[in-house]
Design a protein around this motif. Structure first.
Motif, mmCIF file in Angstrom:
data_model
loop_
_atom_site.group_PDB
_atom_site.id
_atom_site.type_symbol
_atom_site.label_atom_id
_atom_site.label_comp_id
_atom_site.label_asym_id
_atom_site.label_seq_id
_atom_site.Cartn_x
_atom_site.Cartn_y
_atom_site.Cartn_z
ATOM 1 N N ALA A 28 0.812 -1.218 0.000
ATOM 2 C CA ALA A 28 0.000 0.000 0.000
ATOM 3 C C ALA A 28 0.845 1.268 0.000
ATOM 4 O O ALA A 28 0.313 2.368 0.113
ATOM 5 N N ARG A 29 2.161 1.096 -0.140
ATOM 6 C CA ARG A 29 3.066 2.242 -0.050
ATOM 7 C C ARG A 29 3.611 2.660 -1.416
ATOM 8 O O ARG A 29 3.540 1.910 -2.381
ATOM 9 N N MET A 30 4.135 3.870 -1.449
ATOM 10 C CA MET A 30 4.680 4.438 -2.670
ATOM 11 C C MET A 30 6.077 3.900 -2.949
ATOM 12 O O MET A 30 6.731 3.364 -2.054
ATOM 13 N N LEU A 31 6.497 4.063 -4.180
ATOM 14 C CA LEU A 31 7.892 3.926 -4.549
ATOM 15 C C LEU A 31 8.387 5.303 -4.986
ATOM 16 O O LEU A 31 7.592 6.160 -5.367
ATOM 17 N N PRO A 32 9.677 5.552 -4.932
ATOM 18 C CA PRO A 32 10.157 6.900 -5.259
ATOM 19 C C PRO A 32 9.963 7.251 -6.734
ATOM 20 O O PRO A 32 10.173 6.420 -7.619
ATOM 21 N N GLY A 33 9.570 8.504 -6.955
ATOM 22 C CA GLY A 33 9.486 9.013 -8.313
ATOM 23 C C GLY A 33 10.822 9.560 -8.779
ATOM 24 O O GLY A 33 11.075 9.656 -9.975
ATOM 25 N N PHE A 34 11.677 9.915 -7.818
ATOM 26 C CA PHE A 34 13.028 10.349 -8.158
ATOM 27 C C PHE A 34 13.957 10.056 -6.991
ATOM 28 O O PHE A 34 13.516 9.866 -5.854
ATOM 29 N N ILE A 35 15.256 9.985 -7.296
ATOM 30 C CA ILE A 35 16.283 9.720 -6.291
ATOM 31 C C ILE A 35 17.406 10.730 -6.475
ATOM 32 O O ILE A 35 17.886 10.946 -7.596
ATOM 33 N N LEU A 36 17.808 11.338 -5.381
ATOM 34 C CA LEU A 36 18.983 12.207 -5.358
ATOM 35 C C LEU A 36 20.182 11.314 -5.050
ATOM 36 O O LEU A 36 20.324 10.820 -3.935
ATOM 37 N N THR A 45 22.503 17.477 1.286
ATOM 38 C CA THR A 45 21.637 17.589 2.460
ATOM 39 C C THR A 45 20.780 18.845 2.369
ATOM 40 O O THR A 45 19.577 18.827 2.666
ATOM 41 N N THR A 46 21.390 19.946 1.938
ATOM 42 C CA THR A 46 20.638 21.183 1.749
ATOM 43 C C THR A 46 19.552 20.997 0.704
ATOM 44 O O THR A 46 18.384 21.363 0.919
ATOM 45 N N LEU A 47 19.911 20.411 -0.433
ATOM 46 C CA LEU A 47 18.926 20.202 -1.487
ATOM 47 C C LEU A 47 17.832 19.246 -1.028
ATOM 48 O O LEU A 47 16.642 19.473 -1.299
ATOM 49 N N PHE A 48 18.213 18.188 -0.323
ATOM 50 C CA PHE A 48 17.224 17.235 0.184
ATOM 51 C C PHE A 48 16.191 17.930 1.070
ATOM 52 O O PHE A 48 14.978 17.736 0.913
ATOM 53 N N LYS A 49 16.664 18.724 2.014
ATOM 54 C CA LYS A 49 15.747 19.382 2.955
ATOM 55 C C LYS A 49 14.798 20.336 2.238
ATOM 56 O O LYS A 49 13.607 20.409 2.567
ATOM 57 N N HIS A 50 15.300 21.058 1.248
ATOM 58 C CA HIS A 50 14.431 22.002 0.550
ATOM 59 C C HIS A 50 13.494 21.302 -0.427
ATOM 60 O O HIS A 50 12.376 21.777 -0.653
ATOM 61 N N LEU A 51 13.903 20.172 -0.986
ATOM 62 C CA LEU A 51 12.975 19.391 -1.794
ATOM 63 C C LEU A 51 11.869 18.799 -0.925
ATOM 64 O O LEU A 51 10.705 18.755 -1.332
ATOM 65 N N ALA A 52 12.231 18.345 0.278
ATOM 66 C CA ALA A 52 11.237 17.758 1.180
ATOM 67 C C ALA A 52 10.214 18.785 1.656
ATOM 68 O O ALA A 52 9.126 18.410 2.121
ATOM 69 N N GLU A 53 10.535 20.073 1.549
ATOM 70 C CA GLU A 53 9.581 21.119 1.922
ATOM 71 C C GLU A 53 8.486 21.293 0.876
ATOM 72 O O GLU A 53 7.413 21.828 1.180
ATOM 73 N N HIS A 54 8.748 20.866 -0.350
ATOM 74 C CA HIS A 54 7.773 21.052 -1.423
ATOM 75 C C HIS A 54 6.485 20.301 -1.074
ATOM 76 O O HIS A 54 6.524 19.141 -0.654
ATOM 77 N N PRO A 55 5.328 20.936 -1.219
ATOM 78 C CA PRO A 55 4.067 20.308 -0.788
ATOM 79 C C PRO A 55 3.652 19.080 -1.582
ATOM 80 O O PRO A 55 2.728 18.372 -1.166
ATOM 81 N N GLN A 56 4.322 18.792 -2.683
ATOM 82 C CA GLN A 56 4.008 17.597 -3.460
ATOM 83 C C GLN A 56 4.979 16.463 -3.199
ATOM 84 O O GLN A 56 4.724 15.321 -3.596
ATOM 85 N N ILE A 57 6.103 16.768 -2.545
ATOM 86 C CA ILE A 57 7.179 15.792 -2.402
ATOM 87 C C ILE A 57 7.191 15.196 -1.005
ATOM 88 O O ILE A 57 7.079 15.913 -0.011
#
Length: 288
Positions: A28-36, A45-57
């Motif tokens: 019932a879980r997702m798989l990643p749509g993209f991988i850094l 780490t900076t990019l990861f944190k700011h991508l995780a802030e996106h309301p769709q990600i």
């Protein structure tokens, strides 16, 4: 992030419980749509944190990087999938913006000799983001990082560089012979080799078409984070959203690097950076 909400003494119990629940509900879980995929000490780490802030990600529940395709490939996809959000909850969470997109970030994936082949076999449609940095600065930052964590006992960066070939001798063969073999030297002591980006990206392109791969360099990102973030959202096909501000995470204080040794390393990387420029069709930011 789950571990930030739980007292440190309970982390081990919480982690094992989370993994058990995740595996039991993996279908019932997702798989990643993209991988850094990295690189290490390039601002991921900076990019990861700011991508995780996106309301769709949506990020994994515990760790930013799961190391499934490097250190844990002897486990199955149920274990991997169990780390990502439930599809039903994800759709509710992102419904105002669009379809949810899960991701993870592992800085060992780009350098590991077999990770990209494994990712392509299990997730052929996944999108790949690679972040690069001035190779000398990356190597020096990696040494400071590994030394501070006790993973490298070399007394200086210069000594670590001089020991690199000896430390890595035979490690690729051992990794090829045994999927469960974790090479400490390959993971923690490959300062020069991890900064030779062209050979790593060629391996990426062997397994993924270029339209599924987005490459950026940290110099350009930190100079124009809003412009680079917009390019990433366009690459991922998600809503054009921006963080309120961009902060730098996981940076280490800079220490002086002798000019003579810097010049020696810079000369070594000239050919590799020329190969990179030819591969990407543009000169990397640190060489402009």
């Amino acid at each position: 992030m789950l571990r930030e909400r739980i007292p440190r003494p309970m982390h081990g119990i919480a982690r094992s419980t989370y993994y058990r629940i995740g595996q039991a509900t993996s279908s019932a879980r997702m798989l990643p749509g993209f991988i850094l995929i990295g690189g290490q000490r390039c601002g991921t780490t900076t990019l990861f944190k700011h991508l995780a802030e996106h309301p769709q990600i949506l990020r994994p529940g515990i760790e930013k990087g799961l190391d499934y395709f490097t250190l844990h490939y002897d486990r199955d996809m149920n274990w991997y999938r169990g780390n990502f959000p439930m599809r039903s909850g994800a759709k509710v969470r992102t419904q105002r913006w669009g379809a949810p997109v899960a991701f993870e970030a592992c800085t060992y994936y780009m350098f590991h000799p077999f990770a990209m082949e494994r990712i392509a076999a299990d997730l052929p449609g996944v999108r790949i983001i690679a972040m690069l940095r001035d190779p000398v600065e990356r190597a020096f930052s990696a040494y400071k990082h590994e030394h501070a964590r006790g993973f490298d006992t070399a007394s200086s960066f210069e000594e670590a560089i001089d020991l690199e070939d000896e430390r890595l001798d035979g490690e690729l063969e051992r990794m090829a012979a045994d999927m469960t073999y974790e090479s400490h030297a390959h993971r923690h002591h490959a300062y020069v080799r991890r900064s030779q980006y062209a050979e790593q990206l060629r391996r990426v392109y062997e397994h993924f078409p270029r339209e599924q791969v987005h490459v950026l360099d940290s110099e350009t990102f930190f100079d124009d984070p809003y412009g680079e973030y917009r390019k990433i959202t366009e690459f991922l096909g998600i809503a054009p959203w921006m963080p309120e501000e961009f902060l730098q995470h996981n940076a280490r204080p800079s220490l002086p690097l002798g000019e003579g040794f810097r010049a020696r390393l810079d000369a070594h990387f000239v050919r590799h950076d020329e190969d990179l420029a030819e591969l990407l069709g543009s000169v990397p930011g640190w060489r402009r």
